[in-house]
Enzyme design. Sequence first.
Site, PDB file in Angstrom:
ATOM      1  N   LYS A 119       0.827  -1.230  -0.112  1.00 42.55           N
ATOM      2  CA  LYS A 119      -0.064   0.006   0.078  1.00 42.55           C
ATOM      3  C   LYS A 119       0.737   1.319   0.001  1.00 42.55           C
ATOM      4  CE  LYS A 119      -4.549  -1.525   1.454  1.00 42.55           C
ATOM      5  NZ  LYS A 119      -5.788  -1.196   2.411  1.00 42.55           N
ATOM      6  N   LYS A 201      -4.255 -11.688  -6.981  1.00 43.02           N
ATOM      7  CA  LYS A 201      -5.529 -11.776  -6.331  1.00 43.02           C
ATOM      8  C   LYS A 201      -6.273 -11.016  -6.784  1.00 43.02           C
ATOM      9  CE  LYS A 201      -6.029  -9.088  -2.753  1.00 43.02           C
ATOM     10  NZ  LYS A 201      -5.967  -8.484  -1.446  1.00 43.02           N
ATOM     11  N   LYS A 204     -10.437  -5.099  -5.647  1.00 42.16           N
ATOM     12  CA  LYS A 204     -11.139  -3.963  -6.043  1.00 42.16           C
ATOM     13  C   LYS A 204     -10.156  -2.781  -6.334  1.00 42.16           C
ATOM     14  CE  LYS A 204     -12.417  -3.699  -1.290  1.00 42.16           C
ATOM     15  NZ  LYS A 204     -13.475  -3.727  -0.255  1.00 42.16           N
TER      16      LYS A 204
HETATM   17  P1  TYM Z   1     -10.690  -6.562   3.280  1.00 45.92           P
HETATM   18  O1  TYM Z   1     -11.816  -5.467   3.469  1.00 45.92           O
HETATM   19  O2  TYM Z   1      -9.624  -6.112   2.346  1.00 45.92           O
HETATM   20  O3  TYM Z   1     -11.320  -7.784   2.730  1.00 45.92           O
HETATM   21  C1  TYM Z   1     -12.358  -8.586   3.342  1.00 45.92           C
HETATM   22  C2  TYM Z   1     -12.357  -9.900   3.497  1.00 45.92           C
HETATM   23  O4  TYM Z   1     -12.292 -10.480   2.128  1.00 45.92           O
HETATM   24  C3  TYM Z   1     -10.929 -11.339   1.703  1.00 45.92           C
HETATM   25  N1  TYM Z   1     -10.485 -11.168   0.577  1.00 45.92           N
HETATM   26  C4  TYM Z   1     -10.523 -12.325  -0.233  1.00 45.92           C
HETATM   27  N2  TYM Z   1     -10.610 -13.521  -0.361  1.00 45.92           N
HETATM   28  C5  TYM Z   1     -10.310 -14.484  -1.390  1.00 45.92           C
HETATM   29  N3  TYM Z   1     -10.005 -13.908  -2.634  1.00 45.92           N
HETATM   30  C6  TYM Z   1      -9.674 -12.556  -2.795  1.00 45.92           C
HETATM   31  N4  TYM Z   1      -9.377 -12.122  -3.815  1.00 45.92           N
HETATM   32  C7  TYM Z   1      -9.935 -11.853  -1.622  1.00 45.92           C
HETATM   33  N5  TYM Z   1      -9.995 -10.371  -1.595  1.00 45.92           N
HETATM   34  C8  TYM Z   1     -10.386  -9.966  -0.251  1.00 45.92           C
HETATM   35  C9  TYM Z   1     -10.058 -10.751   2.852  1.00 45.92           C
HETATM   36  O5  TYM Z   1      -9.202 -11.697   3.282  1.00 45.92           O
HETATM   37  C10 TYM Z   1     -10.948 -10.345   4.124  1.00 45.92           C
HETATM   38  O6  TYM Z   1     -11.083 -11.546   4.684  1.00 45.92           O
HETATM   39  N6  TYM Z   1      -7.835  -5.963   7.262  1.00 45.92           N
HETATM   40  C11 TYM Z   1      -8.985  -6.544   6.877  1.00 45.92           C
HETATM   41  C12 TYM Z   1     -10.467  -6.166   7.570  1.00 45.92           C
HETATM   42  C13 TYM Z   1     -10.153  -6.242   9.009  1.00 45.92           C
HETATM   43  C14 TYM Z   1     -10.225  -7.460   9.788  1.00 45.92           C
HETATM   44  C15 TYM Z   1     -10.156  -7.131  11.090  1.00 45.92           C
HETATM   45  C16 TYM Z   1     -10.346  -8.907   9.280  1.00 45.92           C
HETATM   46  C17 TYM Z   1     -10.153  -5.366  10.078  1.00 45.92           C
HETATM   47  N7  TYM Z   1     -10.118  -5.872  11.107  1.00 45.92           N
HETATM   48  C18 TYM Z   1     -10.256  -8.386  12.014  1.00 45.92           C
HETATM   49  C19 TYM Z   1     -10.712  -9.887  10.294  1.00 45.92           C
HETATM   50  C20 TYM Z   1     -10.272  -9.610  11.826  1.00 45.92           C
HETATM   51  C21 TYM Z   1      -9.312  -5.986   5.248  1.00 45.92           C
HETATM   52  O7  TYM Z   1      -8.858  -5.172   4.720  1.00 45.92           O
HETATM   53  O8  TYM Z   1      -9.927  -6.945   4.623  1.00 45.92           O
END
Ligand code: TYM
Length: 336
Positions: A119, A201, A204
């Site tokens: 990032k 991966k 978005k």
């Molecule tokens: P975020 O918002 O980027 O994504 C949400 C969830 O979607 C999963 N994900 C995917 N899984 C499979 N294939 C993909 N291409 C893919 N893209 C996204 C992510 O692994 C995630 O589970 N840091 C986290 C949010 C967060 C969080 C937490 C998660 C904040 N606090 C505490 C668990 C526990 C994030 O940015 O997810």
Amino acid sequence: MEQKPAEQKPVVFSGIQPTGVFTLGNYLGALKNWVRLQDDYRCVYSVVDLHSLTVRQEPRELRENTLRSLALLLACGIDPEKSVLFIQSHVHTHAELTWVLDCYIPFGELGRMTQFKDKSGAHPENINAGLFNYPALMAADILLYRAASVPVGADQKQHLELSRNTAIRFNNIYGDTFPVPEPLIPKDTGRVMSLQEPTKKMSKSDINPKAYVSVLDRPETIIKKFKSAVTDSETEVAFREGKDGVNNLLIIYCAVENLTIEQAEAEFAGKGYGEFKLRVGEAVAEHLRPLQERCERLYADKAYLGECYRKGAEKALAISKRTLEKVYKKVGLIVP
Ligand code: TYM
């Protein structure tokens, strides 16, 4: 099987950022699991708007996206009566525990996070302290609810490892305080790949919108994106090494149609990639259609969304406040 009372069930926590759209990766990698876990666990789910501030947001857009994210989670099947569903910034304990944890996480450990490196590479004009501290806030999210399991996609594994290390370090100093959380990553859909570069991966933030499918894309857009998905120069629809594009499409198809890879391979035996890609697109569009309709209805009902997030925040605060007070006492702060 008889249901256990809620307080005896192990706790699950997970969060999703309300930035832009939810992709098919978010949905298959995380959200489908969130829904499935609701019967056997005490689930706590959050729209993590504070995390989103680490990248510059347009305020009006962030507010809209936060409400739409809440509507989408409800549309996916998160039941606010069964699970605690809330908006992160409504529960002040998250920012407060983050500060304490920050004082127990070595600088070097945060600096090693690949997401921080990626990032900061993507936004060289805004490498802020929040971006660096992001995993501490994530650890606070999880540890506040004493979560045993965290359903996420594979990309969050390293952050989860940091949360685990933090819990262990704190427990070693102050005695048993936090359960050490386990990641729950789906074997097949833990890493849904880009439709244009299937070794990357699905994300978005990809500059090419053809690389990802939004769960709110119109059916014709979804079908078009799958039709232009990158495959390989062979002709056989089979799951094997070196066929990243086809493998990804098969995984997606099986997830939405509830099939095994063998069943899907048999269905497309002797058929060309054109027919295969069209069928995957149609299946995804069909799978998402009811969810999209529910989301639209829920998003229009602002009174219901408001009631839902207020009640969720109340429940989340009641649970997390107990943990925060325990931590404050352990480190030597006076709890009034
Ligand atoms: P975020 O918002 O980027 O994504 C949400 C969830 O979607 C999963 N994900 C995917 N899984 C499979 N294939 C993909 N291409 C893919 N893209 C996204 C992510 O692994 C995630 O589970 N840091 C986290 C949010 C967060 C969080 C937490 C998660 C904040 N606090 C505490 C668990 C526990 C994030 O940015 O997810």
